[in-house]
Motif scaffolding. Sequence first.
Motif: not given
Length: 382
Positions: A51-68
């Motif tokens: 097992l690892w402690q994993i800092p998973l950074t994520i963004v959500v996006g579509n054709r016109s917008h990407v989240s912070s």
Amino acid sequence: MDQWTLQMGYPVITILGNTTAENRIIITQQHFIYDISAKTKALKLQNSSYLWQIPLTIVVGNRSHVSSEAIIWVSNKSEHHRITYLDKGSWLLGNINQTGYFRVNYDLRNWRLLIDQLIRNHEVLSVSNRAGLIDDAFSLARAGYLPQNIPLEIIRYLSEEKDFLPWHAASRALYPLDKLLDRMENYNVFNEYILKQVATTYIKLGWPKNNFNGSLVQASYQHEELRREVIMLACSFGNKHCHQQASTLISDWISSNRNRIPLNVRDIVYCTGVSLLDEDVWEFIWMKFHSTTAVSEKKILLEALTCSDDRNLLNRLLNLSLNSEVVLDQDAIDVIIHVARNPHGRDLAWKFFRDKWKILNTSKIYSQDVLFHGENSLASTL
């Protein structure tokens, strides 16, 4: 940090959309291993407890917008998380700009949404994210976590790519794949597909040019590296103009005895020229190999000699490689490795390796690592 410094290898994160609950995802982690069959056979690799402690950074996006950017700390084998703004038309991207030391896999639906985004407007994703997606996709497919068609579909957008890193990620994965597929009956389908992706950028970038005094017309480092990468792909996969240009440059060198070939593409030109032209070119390169005193140039010339399509010349070079008065001891193993990478020399190198095993095995210069371990080892090549 013990999980990252004491445990073997690194993890692969898999992000799955939850079909029963909107805005919810399932995140799993496991030990990433290229050879899945080895994982099931070897007890040492059956590390289901890792097992690892994993800092998973994520963004959500579509054709016109990407989240912070958001961060999720993953510490269990499987976790459920709620993600804001995630709907049926949105894609999710993990490990933003490749800051984490792990790979990220997705369900096929999310992969296809990411592919669609790259084709429609790849600049919505940063250069690092584009390179990371290509690298992860090919690595995951090679390890059996992902169908092989996914990484090949990802590179459909490359004709619009203007940055070096994504091209580098793609080419680094394509050469080993090429060596596997060149033995297949339908290899030309793969070959033509790659040439199609390369053609537009190859024409746009062209070849490096020399000034009147012979010095290279300078562009930015990234631009020159991109051009070199694309020229190498074009010549390796058989672009006709690339082959003609390389042949012209070699012929000009032979006729004038002045080497006007730009330094950063000499290895490509030498290899392509030797593979396309007659034995006289091989002999000319062999002569230059003996006469030059520059170590770096000597290495490039020696590797070029292994590019020949003539099996007699390849056999001759293999036998000469064991003569330390002709080829330095530390360069001899490189000759065998590079001949093995040549489709015309693969079986010759394997036969030579077996016939000369006692010499290779007893020589101090051929370490076990060089012979057997790592992606660039002789065993891996054969």
